[in-house]
Design a protein around this motif. Sequence first.
Motif, PDB file in Angstrom:
ATOM      1  N   LEU A   1      19.242  44.975  43.215  1.00 32.24           N
ATOM      2  CA  LEU A   1      18.047  45.573  42.606  1.00 32.24           C
ATOM      3  C   LEU A   1      16.763  44.984  43.187  1.00 32.24           C
ATOM      4  CD1 LEU A   1      19.084  45.846  38.841  1.00 32.24           C
ATOM      5  CD2 LEU A   1      19.006  47.667  40.552  1.00 32.24           C
ATOM      6  N   GLU A   2      16.835  43.755  43.639  1.00 27.39           N
ATOM      7  CA  GLU A   2      15.654  43.108  44.219  1.00 27.39           C
ATOM      8  C   GLU A   2      15.463  43.431  45.693  1.00 27.39           C
ATOM      9  OE1 GLU A   2      15.333  39.075  41.426  1.00 27.39           O
ATOM     10  OE2 GLU A   2      16.402  38.985  43.354  1.00 27.39           O
ATOM     11  N   ASN A   3      16.540  43.791  46.401  1.00 26.78           N
ATOM     12  CA  ASN A   3      16.449  43.878  47.864  1.00 26.78           C
ATOM     13  C   ASN A   3      16.909  45.185  48.509  1.00 26.78           C
ATOM     14  OD1 ASN A   3      15.791  40.894  48.763  1.00 26.78           O
ATOM     15  ND2 ASN A   3      17.364  40.726  47.174  1.00 26.78           N
ATOM     16  N   ASN A   4      17.730  45.978  47.825  1.00 27.73           N
ATOM     17  CA  ASN A   4      18.404  47.072  48.529  1.00 27.73           C
ATOM     18  C   ASN A   4      17.981  48.470  48.119  1.00 27.73           C
ATOM     19  OD1 ASN A   4      19.812  45.205  49.981  1.00 27.73           O
ATOM     20  ND2 ASN A   4      21.765  45.502  48.938  1.00 27.73           N
ATOM     21  N   ILE A   5      16.883  48.605  47.387  1.00 27.67           N
ATOM     22  CA  ILE A   5      16.475  49.944  46.949  1.00 27.67           C
ATOM     23  C   ILE A   5      15.658  50.668  48.015  1.00 27.67           C
ATOM     24  CG2 ILE A   5      15.127  51.240  45.260  1.00 27.67           C
ATOM     25  CD1 ILE A   5      15.934  49.159  43.169  1.00 27.67           C
ATOM     26  N   SER A   6      14.583  50.072  48.484  1.00 28.62           N
ATOM     27  CA  SER A   6      13.690  50.773  49.407  1.00 28.62           C
ATOM     28  C   SER A   6      14.381  51.143  50.718  1.00 28.62           C
ATOM     29  CB  SER A   6      12.445  49.929  49.686  1.00 28.62           C
ATOM     30  OG  SER A   6      12.791  48.702  50.311  1.00 28.62           O
ATOM     31  N   ARG A   7      15.383  50.346  51.123  1.00 28.78           N
ATOM     32  CA  ARG A   7      16.057  50.615  52.392  1.00 28.78           C
ATOM     33  C   ARG A   7      16.908  51.887  52.348  1.00 28.78           C
ATOM     34  NH1 ARG A   7      20.724  51.083  52.479  1.00 28.78           N
ATOM     35  NH2 ARG A   7      20.628  51.290  54.735  1.00 28.78           N
ATOM     36  N   LEU A   8      17.098  52.475  51.172  1.00 28.72           N
ATOM     37  CA  LEU A   8      17.867  53.717  51.073  1.00 28.72           C
ATOM     38  C   LEU A   8      17.256  54.827  51.925  1.00 28.72           C
ATOM     39  CD1 LEU A   8      18.620  53.704  47.239  1.00 28.72           C
ATOM     40  CD2 LEU A   8      20.285  53.358  49.083  1.00 28.72           C
ATOM     41  N   ALA A   9      15.952  54.748  52.167  1.00 26.25           N
ATOM     42  CA  ALA A   9      15.291  55.749  53.002  1.00 26.25           C
ATOM     43  C   ALA A   9      15.894  55.796  54.400  1.00 26.25           C
ATOM     44  CB  ALA A   9      13.794  55.451  53.084  1.00 26.25           C
ATOM     45  N   ILE A  10      16.389  54.666  54.895  1.00 25.40           N
ATOM     46  CA  ILE A  10      17.040  54.629  56.213  1.00 25.40           C
ATOM     47  C   ILE A  10      18.287  55.498  56.208  1.00 25.40           C
ATOM     48  CG2 ILE A  10      18.193  53.123  57.882  1.00 25.40           C
ATOM     49  CD1 ILE A  10      16.391  50.840  56.874  1.00 25.40           C
ATOM     50  N   ASP A  11      19.073  55.411  55.134  1.00 26.30           N
ATOM     51  CA  ASP A  11      20.284  56.222  55.025  1.00 26.30           C
ATOM     52  C   ASP A  11      19.945  57.708  55.024  1.00 26.30           C
ATOM     53  OD1 ASP A  11      21.586  53.790  54.773  1.00 26.30           O
ATOM     54  OD2 ASP A  11      21.651  53.895  52.585  1.00 26.30           O
ATOM     55  N   HIS A  12      18.861  58.068  54.363  1.00 27.23           N
ATOM     56  CA  HIS A  12      18.455  59.467  54.309  1.00 27.23           C
ATOM     57  C   HIS A  12      18.068  59.974  55.706  1.00 27.23           C
ATOM     58  CE1 HIS A  12      17.105  58.534  49.904  1.00 27.23           C
ATOM     59  NE2 HIS A  12      18.398  58.391  50.090  1.00 27.23           N
ATOM     60  N   GLU A  13      17.350  59.155  56.448  1.00 30.70           N
ATOM     61  CA  GLU A  13      16.970  59.526  57.816  1.00 30.70           C
ATOM     62  C   GLU A  13      18.205  59.678  58.695  1.00 30.70           C
ATOM     63  OE1 GLU A  13      14.321  56.525  59.196  1.00 30.70           O
ATOM     64  OE2 GLU A  13      12.846  56.854  57.609  1.00 30.70           O
ATOM     65  N   ASN A  14      19.144  58.754  58.571  1.00 28.90           N
ATOM     66  CA  ASN A  14      20.357  58.802  59.374  1.00 28.90           C
ATOM     67  C   ASN A  14      21.192  60.034  59.057  1.00 28.90           C
ATOM     68  OD1 ASN A  14      19.745  56.420  60.703  1.00 28.90           O
ATOM     69  ND2 ASN A  14      20.927  55.135  59.304  1.00 28.90           N
ATOM     70  N   ALA A  15      21.242  60.412  57.781  1.00 33.26           N
ATOM     71  CA  ALA A  15      21.995  61.604  57.387  1.00 33.26           C
ATOM     72  C   ALA A  15      21.396  62.853  58.019  1.00 33.26           C
ATOM     73  CB  ALA A  15      22.020  61.732  55.866  1.00 33.26           C
ATOM     74  N   LYS A  16      20.077  62.943  58.035  1.00 34.79           N
ATOM     75  CA  LYS A  16      19.414  64.098  58.641  1.00 34.79           C
ATOM     76  C   LYS A  16      19.700  64.175  60.138  1.00 34.79           C
ATOM     77  CE  LYS A  16      15.553  64.794  55.416  1.00 34.79           C
ATOM     78  NZ  LYS A  16      16.036  63.954  54.319  1.00 34.79           N
ATOM     79  N   LYS A  17      19.773  63.034  60.804  1.00 37.18           N
ATOM     80  CA  LYS A  17      20.030  63.016  62.242  1.00 37.18           C
ATOM     81  C   LYS A  17      21.433  63.526  62.557  1.00 37.18           C
ATOM     82  CE  LYS A  17      19.526  60.010  66.277  1.00 37.18           C
ATOM     83  NZ  LYS A  17      19.124  58.660  66.758  1.00 37.18           N
ATOM     84  N   ILE A  18      22.411  63.093  61.777  1.00 29.33           N
ATOM     85  CA  ILE A  18      23.785  63.556  61.999  1.00 29.33           C
ATOM     86  C   ILE A  18      23.907  65.030  61.633  1.00 29.33           C
ATOM     87  CG2 ILE A  18      26.184  63.299  61.243  1.00 29.33           C
ATOM     88  CD1 ILE A  18      25.631  60.303  60.902  1.00 29.33           C
ATOM     89  N   SER A  19      23.263  65.438  60.556  1.00 28.56           N
ATOM     90  CA  SER A  19      23.295  66.840  60.151  1.00 28.56           C
ATOM     91  C   SER A  19      22.718  67.739  61.234  1.00 28.56           C
ATOM     92  CB  SER A  19      22.513  67.023  58.848  1.00 28.56           C
ATOM     93  OG  SER A  19      22.459  68.377  58.477  1.00 28.56           O
ATOM     94  N   ALA A  20      21.644  67.307  61.866  1.00 31.86           N
ATOM     95  CA  ALA A  20      21.021  68.093  62.934  1.00 31.86           C
ATOM     96  C   ALA A  20      21.974  68.264  64.109  1.00 31.86           C
ATOM     97  CB  ALA A  20      19.728  67.430  63.387  1.00 31.86           C
ATOM     98  N   ALA A  21      22.754  67.220  64.412  1.00 34.24           N
ATOM     99  CA  ALA A  21      23.737  67.321  65.495  1.00 34.24           C
ATOM    100  C   ALA A  21      24.819  68.337  65.150  1.00 34.24           C
ATOM    101  CB  ALA A  21      24.352  65.951  65.767  1.00 34.24           C
ATOM    102  N   LEU A  22      25.278  68.307  63.913  1.00 36.02           N
ATOM    103  CA  LEU A  22      26.292  69.280  63.474  1.00 36.02           C
ATOM    104  C   LEU A  22      25.763  70.705  63.546  1.00 36.02           C
ATOM    105  CD1 LEU A  22      28.113  67.847  60.318  1.00 36.02           C
ATOM    106  CD2 LEU A  22      29.180  68.647  62.439  1.00 36.02           C
ATOM    107  N   ALA A  23      24.513  70.877  63.162  1.00 40.41           N
ATOM    108  CA  ALA A  23      23.928  72.218  63.119  1.00 40.41           C
ATOM    109  C   ALA A  23      23.908  72.878  64.485  1.00 40.41           C
ATOM    110  CB  ALA A  23      22.514  72.146  62.551  1.00 40.41           C
ATOM    111  N   GLY A  24      23.981  72.098  65.538  1.00 43.49           N
ATOM    112  CA  GLY A  24      23.957  72.656  66.883  1.00 43.49           C
ATOM    113  C   GLY A  24      25.317  73.043  67.435  1.00 43.49           C
ATOM    114  N   LYS A  25      26.359  72.905  66.635  1.00 41.97           N
ATOM    115  CA  LYS A  25      27.716  73.185  67.112  1.00 41.97           C
ATOM    116  C   LYS A  25      28.204  74.536  66.594  1.00 41.97           C
ATOM    117  CE  LYS A  25      29.436  70.622  69.318  1.00 41.97           C
ATOM    118  NZ  LYS A  25      29.291  70.298  70.765  1.00 41.97           N
TER     119      LYS A  25
END
Length: 338
Positions: free
Chosen positions: A245-269
């Motif tokens: 709760l003290e350290n790992n909340i704000s970094r969730l935004a990184i996971d969201h960015e990474n998910a969008k990047k992989i999704s974009a790769a899938l969308a091109g197939k």
Amino acid sequence: MTIDLRSDTVTQPNPTMLDTMLHAKLGDDVFGEDPTVNELEAMAASMFGMEAGLFCPSGTMTNQIAIKVHTQPGDEVICDKLSHIYQYEGGGIAFNSGCSVHLIDGDRGRISAEQVKAAINDDADYKASSKLVSVENTTNRGGGSCYDFKELIAIKEVCLANNLSFHLDGARLFNAIVANNESPKQYGEVFDSISICLSKGLGTPVGSVLLGTSSFIKKARRVRKVFGGGMRQAGILAAAGVYALENNISRLAIDHENAKKISAALAGKDFAGNILSVDTNIIIAEIKERHMPATFVAAMKELGIFLMAISPTQIRMVLHLGITREMVDEVVQAINNL
């Protein structure tokens, strides 16, 4: 190198979290004497502006305790047909609480105030008593979709007008809070009870916290004991929750960015069909034609990339703190090469 995208439950505590666990102050939590458990419960409650919290081994337990406290046998729970409490908690609503369920066909796991209003049973002897509305934010089977907070307020108004309790399965609530720039206290003002999971995106090995009023949590503590959830020197686990709760909340935004990047790769197939909008850290995509989910999963596994087929037509990938940007690039490359 293994890249595990099956779930955000596969996360491992980092060395600092492990060190925090190792040096946690301990006591007997069943006696209410574990200082670290007490700290975690108070911290979580304060974050959401709620009176009290209860540390439990799992989100399934916190959800099922909440349902048990809010209802009596013969009552009915209103929720979306994709809800975790209905789909993935072993029929616990019926087994633990003796309640029936009114399922709503929502939008990617999200229900509306109008749908809730229409689902409330008449006050008749031959019908189950509508007593509890439960929503999930973010929604797992909805691909990590988030509620519009205005809709949650509207559902709350329906609950107040009809004497219904309002529970939030917040297994991935902090993903929604980060994605939409919300605050925990907003949720504490709307819900009668909230379950927050610590062992998904926040990266702890075990645990969830149930939040509510002091009287609600007093009843919940008794139900936890009946369910076999009373733990002794649980501070060694609660310490991980405090750290998260003290350290790992704000970094969730990184996971969201990474998910969008992989999704974009899938969308091109050409073998990718409908891909649910990526709002947070979950990707759900239709796989078709020259690849089907089973063959796609097998092909990725040969490359050391683990994911899940969640239906005959869909796969799921979940980003988390164990996935680095370099791993994401490797997943994108693997998809491009298929």
